[in-house]
Structure formats: C-alpha cells, structure tokens
Enzyme design. Structure first.
Site, mmCIF file in Angstrom:
data_model
loop_
_atom_site.group_PDB
_atom_site.id
_atom_site.type_symbol
_atom_site.label_atom_id
_atom_site.label_comp_id
_atom_site.label_asym_id
_atom_site.label_seq_id
_atom_site.Cartn_x
_atom_site.Cartn_y
_atom_site.Cartn_z
ATOM 1 N N ARG A 12 0.848 -1.206 0.000
ATOM 2 C CA ARG A 12 0.000 0.000 0.000
ATOM 3 C C ARG A 12 0.869 1.237 0.000
ATOM 4 N NH1 ARG A 12 -3.072 1.538 4.126
ATOM 5 N NH2 ARG A 12 -2.307 0.144 5.757
ATOM 6 N N ILE A 14 3.204 4.406 -0.182
ATOM 7 C CA ILE A 14 4.544 4.628 -0.739
ATOM 8 C C ILE A 14 5.182 3.287 -1.102
ATOM 9 C CG2 ILE A 14 6.866 5.433 -0.178
ATOM 10 C CD1 ILE A 14 5.543 7.582 1.635
ATOM 11 N N ASN A 82 10.369 0.002 4.718
ATOM 12 C CA ASN A 82 9.369 1.063 4.499
ATOM 13 C C ASN A 82 8.198 0.980 5.478
ATOM 14 O OD1 ASN A 82 7.574 2.931 2.685
ATOM 15 N ND2 ASN A 82 6.437 0.988 2.802
ATOM 16 N N THR A 86 1.834 5.435 12.522
ATOM 17 C CA THR A 86 1.772 6.575 13.438
ATOM 18 C C THR A 86 0.761 6.251 14.541
ATOM 19 O OG1 THR A 86 0.088 7.575 12.015
ATOM 20 C CG2 THR A 86 2.334 8.394 11.764
ATOM 21 N N ASP A 88 -0.370 9.079 16.937
ATOM 22 C CA ASP A 88 -0.093 10.447 17.362
ATOM 23 C C ASP A 88 -0.853 10.829 18.639
ATOM 24 O OD1 ASP A 88 1.277 10.478 14.977
ATOM 25 O OD2 ASP A 88 -0.013 11.958 13.992
ATOM 26 N N GLN A 141 8.039 16.842 15.459
ATOM 27 C CA GLN A 141 6.676 17.249 15.120
ATOM 28 C C GLN A 141 5.777 17.172 16.349
ATOM 29 O OE1 GLN A 141 5.408 18.655 12.503
ATOM 30 N NE2 GLN A 141 3.292 18.551 13.190
ATOM 31 N N GLN A 144 4.087 13.936 17.864
ATOM 32 C CA GLN A 144 4.755 12.772 17.270
ATOM 33 C C GLN A 144 6.103 12.482 17.943
ATOM 34 O OE1 GLN A 144 4.930 13.124 12.942
ATOM 35 N NE2 GLN A 144 3.040 11.937 12.797
ATOM 36 N N TYR A 147 6.910 8.896 16.953
ATOM 37 C CA TYR A 147 7.222 8.742 15.523
ATOM 38 C C TYR A 147 8.539 9.439 15.166
ATOM 39 C CZ TYR A 147 6.314 8.948 10.443
ATOM 40 O OH TYR A 147 6.385 8.823 9.067
ATOM 41 N N GLY A 178 8.616 14.160 2.687
ATOM 42 C CA GLY A 178 7.708 15.107 3.334
ATOM 43 C C GLY A 178 6.327 14.488 3.303
HETATM 44 N N1 LIG Z 1 2.702 9.221 3.903
HETATM 45 C C1 LIG Z 1 3.553 10.164 4.242
HETATM 46 O O1 LIG Z 1 3.316 11.366 4.090
HETATM 47 C C2 LIG Z 1 4.891 9.812 4.820
HETATM 48 C C3 LIG Z 1 5.793 10.851 5.078
HETATM 49 C C4 LIG Z 1 7.042 10.538 5.585
HETATM 50 C C5 LIG Z 1 7.370 9.220 5.832
HETATM 51 N N2 LIG Z 1 6.472 8.242 5.578
HETATM 52 C C6 LIG Z 1 6.880 6.859 5.863
HETATM 53 O O2 LIG Z 1 6.743 6.095 4.682
HETATM 54 C C7 LIG Z 1 6.419 4.749 5.032
HETATM 55 C C8 LIG Z 1 5.158 4.324 4.287
HETATM 56 O O3 LIG Z 1 4.096 5.193 4.668
HETATM 57 P P1 LIG Z 1 2.665 5.149 3.930
HETATM 58 O O4 LIG Z 1 2.069 6.482 4.120
HETATM 59 O O5 LIG Z 1 2.804 4.579 2.576
HETATM 60 O O6 LIG Z 1 1.897 4.101 4.889
HETATM 61 P P2 LIG Z 1 0.534 3.328 4.642
HETATM 62 O O7 LIG Z 1 -0.167 3.808 3.429
HETATM 63 O O8 LIG Z 1 -0.175 3.384 5.965
HETATM 64 O O9 LIG Z 1 1.029 1.807 4.370
HETATM 65 C C9 LIG Z 1 1.755 1.166 5.374
HETATM 66 C C10 LIG Z 1 2.245 -0.185 4.887
HETATM 67 O O10 LIG Z 1 3.061 -0.745 5.946
HETATM 68 C C11 LIG Z 1 2.506 -1.986 6.348
HETATM 69 N N3 LIG Z 1 2.734 -2.162 7.786
HETATM 70 C C12 LIG Z 1 2.334 -1.363 8.814
HETATM 71 N N4 LIG Z 1 2.721 -1.888 9.983
HETATM 72 C C13 LIG Z 1 3.368 -3.053 9.695
HETATM 73 C C14 LIG Z 1 3.951 -4.079 10.483
HETATM 74 N N5 LIG Z 1 3.982 -4.023 11.821
HETATM 75 N N6 LIG Z 1 4.497 -5.155 9.847
HETATM 76 C C15 LIG Z 1 4.490 -5.220 8.488
HETATM 77 N N7 LIG Z 1 3.950 -4.298 7.698
HETATM 78 C C16 LIG Z 1 3.381 -3.226 8.290
HETATM 79 C C17 LIG Z 1 1.036 -1.916 5.989
HETATM 80 O O11 LIG Z 1 0.477 -3.211 5.894
HETATM 81 P P3 LIG Z 1 -1.174 -3.390 5.929
HETATM 82 O O12 LIG Z 1 -1.630 -2.980 4.559
HETATM 83 O O13 LIG Z 1 -1.356 -4.837 6.203
HETATM 84 O O14 LIG Z 1 -1.676 -2.486 6.998
HETATM 85 C C18 LIG Z 1 1.142 -1.181 4.645
HETATM 86 O O15 LIG Z 1 1.547 -2.085 3.639
HETATM 87 C C19 LIG Z 1 6.268 4.710 6.558
HETATM 88 O O16 LIG Z 1 7.472 4.281 7.139
HETATM 89 C C20 LIG Z 1 6.019 6.164 6.898
HETATM 90 O O17 LIG Z 1 6.418 6.476 8.206
HETATM 91 C C21 LIG Z 1 5.238 8.499 5.088
#
Ligand SMILES: NC(=O)c1ccc[n+]([C@@H]2O[C@H](COP(=O)([O-])OP(=O)(O)OC[C@H]3O[C@@H](n4cnc5c(N)ncnc54)[C@H](OP(=O)(O)O)[C@@H]3O)[C@@H](O)[C@H]2O)c1
Length: 240
Positions: A12, A14, A82, A86, A88, A141, A144, A147, A178
């Site tokens: 899912r 990123i 990856n 969060t 929060d 943040q 957070q 986080y 970001g």
């Molecule tokens: N979105 C942003 O703006 C942003 C900004 C900066 C950094 N990030 C970082 O980028 C990364 C991806 O973020 P995203 O926004 O794409 O997240 P997301 O849409 O919530 O997707 C999270 C993914 O991680 C998996 N996951 C969560 N917890 C897990 C665990 N304990 N074991 C295995 N898999 C797990 C989820 O699996 P399920 O589908 O089974 O839940 C999903 O595939 C994260 O590390 C996040 O902190 C995101």
C-alpha cells in the site's frame, strides 16, 4: 539473473509505488504487509507482485518470512525498510502503548528486516539498504514524539550500517519524505491536512512515485558511492 528486492509495507501507499517501480526496473520483488489481506490481494492482482504477511515488529516472524522470500526468489540484494505506523498524541497524553507500538514497528522493525539479510549481503559482497524515514525525524513534530524518535533513529541506523557495510559492497541510505498523499496522511483531519499543505512551498502533497524514483536510484549498482546519506523529498518544506 534479476536482483531480488524486498519491500516491507510494500502493498500500500509509498511501499506499493516502490514495489512497482522496482519491478519496472527489472527486480524480482517481494512486498510484505501486516494484516490488510484485501489490499494485498488487490495489489498482487493488479501488479503480479507476490505479497508476504508478517509483522516487522517480531524478529522471529521477520526471519522466517525472509527465509521464505529467499526460498521463492533467491537471496535478497535490496531491502527497502518502508513499513511504518503513526500513533499520534501530544506527549502529555501519549500512552506507553502508543510509544511502544511505534518503536516496535518503525525502529525495531528496521533491525528485524535488515539483520537477517546482512550476513548474506556481506558474503556476496553486494547489498542495498534503503530506509524510509521522514521529514519529522529531521525536524520533530507536535504530537509525534514517538514517531519522530523512531524516524531520527532510522538515520542513525543507516549512518552506522554505511560504515560497517562499505567494504563489503553494501550501502545504506535513508529517504526522508515530506507529506505524501497516502492513507497515512489522508487519515489526518481535512483541516489539519490543509494547514500542512499551506506549509509546503511546492503547494501540494508529494506523490508516492516521487519517493519510489529515489529508491530505484539508490538501489542501482551505479549508486555504490552514495552511502550513509539522506535524500530529503519534501517539496522544499525543510532543509537539513
Ligand atoms: N505518507 C507520508 O506522508 C509519509 C511521510 C514521511 C514518511 N512516511 C513513511 O513512509 C512509510 C510508508 O508510509 P505510507 O504512508 O505509505 O503508509 P501506509 O499507506 O499506511 O502503508 C503502510 C504499509 O506498511 C505496512 N505495515 C504497517 N505496519 C506493519 C507491520 N507491523 N508489519 C508489516 N507491515 C506493516 C502496511 O500493511 P497493511 O496494509 O497490512 O496495513 C502497509 O503495507 C512509513 O514508514 C512512513 O512512516 C510516510
């Protein structure tokens, strides 16, 4: 033979864009997820990329899962840590449970993902470790503390691994996105999201594919001299 890439949380957001971009670049890709079977099945249907379910917070599950990936696809050459969550809350309201959930997934999860593949990378004299950190690990943040602590910790991990792996042909780098338009950010109340966008000089959220292109760059053989660095991809919101 195609190099093998493992993307945690690759089903899912990123991670899904990263999995797809690595596949397009010729890698054999394994994408993991935690529990959303429906999203993972849809992702596999749409992309042909195999998904694996385990909790990155659990070392034994991670080790067993990675062994299965290697049995299916071959030794892992590229790891993209990856998966992240969060939980929060302002610090005075943050519960120990919220603290531990985030630390277990975002920080211990990186150890649990990289540690099992590290010996093989050292033996084969090639590896690419890419950790998805965050702008909020760079600047902190409100609400957070948990986080931001884990995402800052990710930077310490790559800077140290970079020094340990360099002689063995292994690089370790971080990307600090970001705000990107995924479920994680869309879950934030609309008013808060609007105020976030107002702080981004680019005037928009980032696209998952913009992070995925950074990963493909760092994963490539040509990026061997880039080690221990951090790519900030944040639309000009914060400079280190
Ligand atoms: N979105 C942003 O703006 C942003 C900004 C900066 C950094 N990030 C970082 O980028 C990364 C991806 O973020 P995203 O926004 O794409 O997240 P997301 O849409 O919530 O997707 C999270 C993914 O991680 C998996 N996951 C969560 N917890 C897990 C665990 N304990 N074991 C295995 N898999 C797990 C989820 O699996 P399920 O589908 O089974 O839940 C999903 O595939 C994260 O590390 C996040 O902190 C995101």
């Amino acid at each position: 033979m195609a190099r093998v890439a493992l993307v945690t949380g690759g089903s899912r957001g990123i991670g899904a864009a990263i999995s797809q971009a690595l596949k397009d670049a010729g890698y054999s890709v394994a994408a993991t997820y935690a529990g959303n079977d429906e999203a993972a099945a849809k992702f596999t249907d749409e992309t042909g990329i195999k998904t694996y379910k385990w909790n990155v917070a659990d070392y034994d599950e991670s080790k067993a899962g990675i062994a299965q990936v290697e049995a299916d696809l071959g030794p892992v050459d590229v790891v993209v840590a990856n998966a992240g969550i969060t939980r929060d809350a302002p610090f005075h309201k943050m519960t120990p449970e919220q603290w531990h959930q985030v630390v277990d997934t975002n920080l211990n999860g990186v150890f649990n993902t990289v540690h099992p593949v590290w010996p093989g990378m050292r033996e084969r004299k090639f590896g690419r470790i890419i950790v998805i950190s965050s702008i909020n690990g760079q600047k902190g943040q409100f609400a957070q503390v948990n986080y931001a602590a884990t995402k800052a910790g990710d930077l310490g991990i790559v800077k140290s691994l970079a020094q340990e792996g360099a002689r063995a042909g292994i690089t370790a780098n971080a990307i600090c996105p970001g705000y990107i338009g995924t479920d994680m950010v869309m879950a934030v109340p609309e008013k808060v999201r609007e105020s976030i966008i107002a702080q981004i000089p680019a005037g928009r959220l980032g696209e998952p594919e913009e992070i995925a292109r950074c990963v493909v760059f760092l994963a490539s053989e040509d990026s061997g001299f880039i080690n221990g660095s951090t790519i900030s991809a944040n639309g000009g919101q914060f400079f280190v």
